[in-house]
Design a protein around this motif. Structure first.
Motif, PDB file in Angstrom:
ATOM      1  N   GLU A  89       0.831  -1.211   0.000  1.00  0.00           N
ATOM      2  CA  GLU A  89       0.000   0.000   0.000  1.00  0.00           C
ATOM      3  C   GLU A  89       0.864   1.260   0.000  1.00  0.00           C
ATOM      4  O   GLU A  89       0.547   2.245  -0.656  1.00  0.00           O
ATOM      5  N   LYS A  90       1.965   1.209   0.750  1.00  0.00           N
ATOM      6  CA  LYS A  90       2.852   2.373   0.806  1.00  0.00           C
ATOM      7  C   LYS A  90       3.515   2.627  -0.543  1.00  0.00           C
ATOM      8  O   LYS A  90       3.715   3.779  -0.941  1.00  0.00           O
ATOM      9  N   LYS A  91       3.857   1.553  -1.253  1.00  0.00           N
ATOM     10  CA  LYS A  91       4.484   1.696  -2.569  1.00  0.00           C
ATOM     11  C   LYS A  91       3.470   1.922  -3.683  1.00  0.00           C
ATOM     12  O   LYS A  91       3.846   2.210  -4.822  1.00  0.00           O
ATOM     13  N   GLY A  92       2.178   1.815  -3.357  1.00  0.00           N
ATOM     14  CA  GLY A  92       1.156   1.980  -4.377  1.00  0.00           C
ATOM     15  C   GLY A  92       1.054   0.803  -5.331  1.00  0.00           C
ATOM     16  O   GLY A  92       0.731   0.987  -6.509  1.00  0.00           O
ATOM     17  N   ARG A  93       1.326  -0.403  -4.834  1.00  0.00           N
ATOM     18  CA  ARG A  93       1.294  -1.595  -5.676  1.00  0.00           C
ATOM     19  C   ARG A  93       0.145  -2.502  -5.256  1.00  0.00           C
ATOM     20  O   ARG A  93      -0.329  -2.445  -4.123  1.00  0.00           O
ATOM     21  N   LEU A  94      -0.280  -3.333  -6.190  1.00  0.00           N
ATOM     22  CA  LEU A  94      -1.305  -4.324  -5.904  1.00  0.00           C
ATOM     23  C   LEU A  94      -0.658  -5.578  -5.311  1.00  0.00           C
ATOM     24  O   LEU A  94       0.510  -5.870  -5.553  1.00  0.00           O
ATOM     25  N   LEU A  95      -1.452  -6.309  -4.542  1.00  0.00           N
ATOM     26  CA  LEU A  95      -0.944  -7.554  -3.984  1.00  0.00           C
ATOM     27  C   LEU A  95      -0.721  -8.567  -5.108  1.00  0.00           C
ATOM     28  O   LEU A  95      -1.523  -8.669  -6.036  1.00  0.00           O
ATOM     29  N   PRO A  96       0.377  -9.325  -5.041  1.00  0.00           N
ATOM     30  CA  PRO A  96       0.636 -10.301  -6.113  1.00  0.00           C
ATOM     31  C   PRO A  96      -0.338 -11.472  -6.056  1.00  0.00           C
ATOM     32  O   PRO A  96      -0.970 -11.741  -5.033  1.00  0.00           O
ATOM     33  N   LYS A  97      -0.430 -12.176  -7.170  1.00  0.00           N
ATOM     34  CA  LYS A  97      -1.273 -13.365  -7.206  1.00  0.00           C
ATOM     35  C   LYS A  97      -0.570 -14.524  -6.493  1.00  0.00           C
ATOM     36  O   LYS A  97       0.651 -14.617  -6.515  1.00  0.00           O
ATOM     37  N   PRO A  98      -1.323 -15.397  -5.858  1.00  0.00           N
ATOM     38  CA  PRO A  98      -0.696 -16.537  -5.177  1.00  0.00           C
ATOM     39  C   PRO A  98       0.068 -17.406  -6.171  1.00  0.00           C
ATOM     40  O   PRO A  98      -0.403 -17.692  -7.277  1.00  0.00           O
ATOM     41  N   ALA A  99       1.260 -17.819  -5.755  1.00  0.00           N
ATOM     42  CA  ALA A  99       2.123 -18.614  -6.622  1.00  0.00           C
ATOM     43  C   ALA A  99       1.862 -20.101  -6.411  1.00  0.00           C
ATOM     44  O   ALA A  99       1.596 -20.546  -5.291  1.00  0.00           O
ATOM     45  N   ARG A 100       1.961 -20.859  -7.487  1.00  0.00           N
ATOM     46  CA  ARG A 100       1.810 -22.302  -7.395  1.00  0.00           C
ATOM     47  C   ARG A 100       3.102 -22.934  -6.900  1.00  0.00           C
ATOM     48  O   ARG A 100       4.189 -22.451  -7.213  1.00  0.00           O
TER      49      ARG A 100
END
Length: 271
Positions: free
Chosen positions: A225-236
């Protein structure tokens, strides 16, 4: 410098005391008179006029923080003793600069004479252990709610594990006898004893997979949130780890557990 200042102060004070004598002088008054420039008059017996204060330090005596021993200047003439060959002698390996680090004249160097031992596995994973007894104490203290899903973020916020989590958390069976109520956990790895203790109490343990970025998103979502980025998708999980995990880690941190289904339950549910 200090000697010259002290000499000037003493000579000036002696000359002043000769011209204007002081009645009943004391060491305290002498010391005070050398530092004070204002006149002091007590019953006409002690009177100083125009006596200026001296300082042991003046601006013309200040010097820079320069080392007294200067650096040896090489190659500046034979008169210095370090000219021409600059103290290295004539020719040879030692006269031509620094040699290669670790070179021993052609013989087998030390780094090749010693045998190799061990190796560093680039695929090794480091999990931070946490016991069931510690979790039970935090539940009794009210820091963890046993009615909700206990994730690795819950354990980190409650202080059950440290802040430096490299690859995940391993659930250990230490203090398994203290678990007397059903709890649901999601960790990276779990021992056989810990899993049996939790399931005997009516709870469940699920092994979830997070990569480095997913683990950061689980433990520190405020960083994104501080960097203004979205949460990554869960990795397999990679193929070698499919047998060691039960499911993919969910983001953001989940609050409800995923129930375990057997092969017979989905077939009987439509009927």
């Amino acid at each position: 410098m200090i000697r010259r200042r002290l000499a000037s102060i003493i000579s000036y004070s002696l000359h002043f005391l000769k011209t204007k004598p002081i009645a009943n002088p004391s060491p305290l008054l002498r010391f005070h008179s050398l530092q004070c420039s204002n006149p002091i008059n007590q019953n006409g017996s002690f009177w100083l006029q125009g006596f200026r204060a001296f300082s042991l330090l003046s601006l013309n005596d200040l010097r820079g923080n320069v080392p007294r021993k200067q650096k040896t200047r090489k190659g500046r003439g034979i008169g210095s003793g370090k000219g021409k060959t600059a103290g290295r002698g004539h020719k040879g390996q030692k006269a031509r600069g620094n040699g290669k680090l670790g070179f021993e004249g052609g013989q087998t160097p030390m780094r090749r004479r010693l045998p190799k031992r061990g190796f560093k596995n680039p695929f090794s994973l480091t999990f931070q252990p946490v016991g069931l007894g510690k979790i039970a104490k935090l539940i009794n203290a009210g820091k963890i709610d046993s009615h909700e899903l206990i994730t690795m973020k819950t354990l980190k916020d409650a202080g059950a594990i440290g802040k430096q989590i490299e690859d995940g958390v391993r659930l250990m069976g230490r203090g398994a006898e203290q678990i007397k109520w059903p709890i649901h956990l999601e960790v990276s790895r779990v021992t056989v004893r810990a899993k049996e203790a939790v399931e005997a109490a009516g709870g469940s343990v699920r092994r979830v997979h997070y990569n480095k970025l997913g683990l950061r998103a689980l433990l520190k979502p405020e960083w994104f949130e501080k960097k203004g980025r979205l949460l990554p998708k869960p990795a397999r999980p990679p193929p070698k780890l499919k047998d060691k995990v039960d499911s993919i880690g969910r983001l953001p941190a989940p609050t409800k557990p995923i129930p375990f289904f057997t092969e017979e339950e989905p077939a009987s549910s439509p009927a």
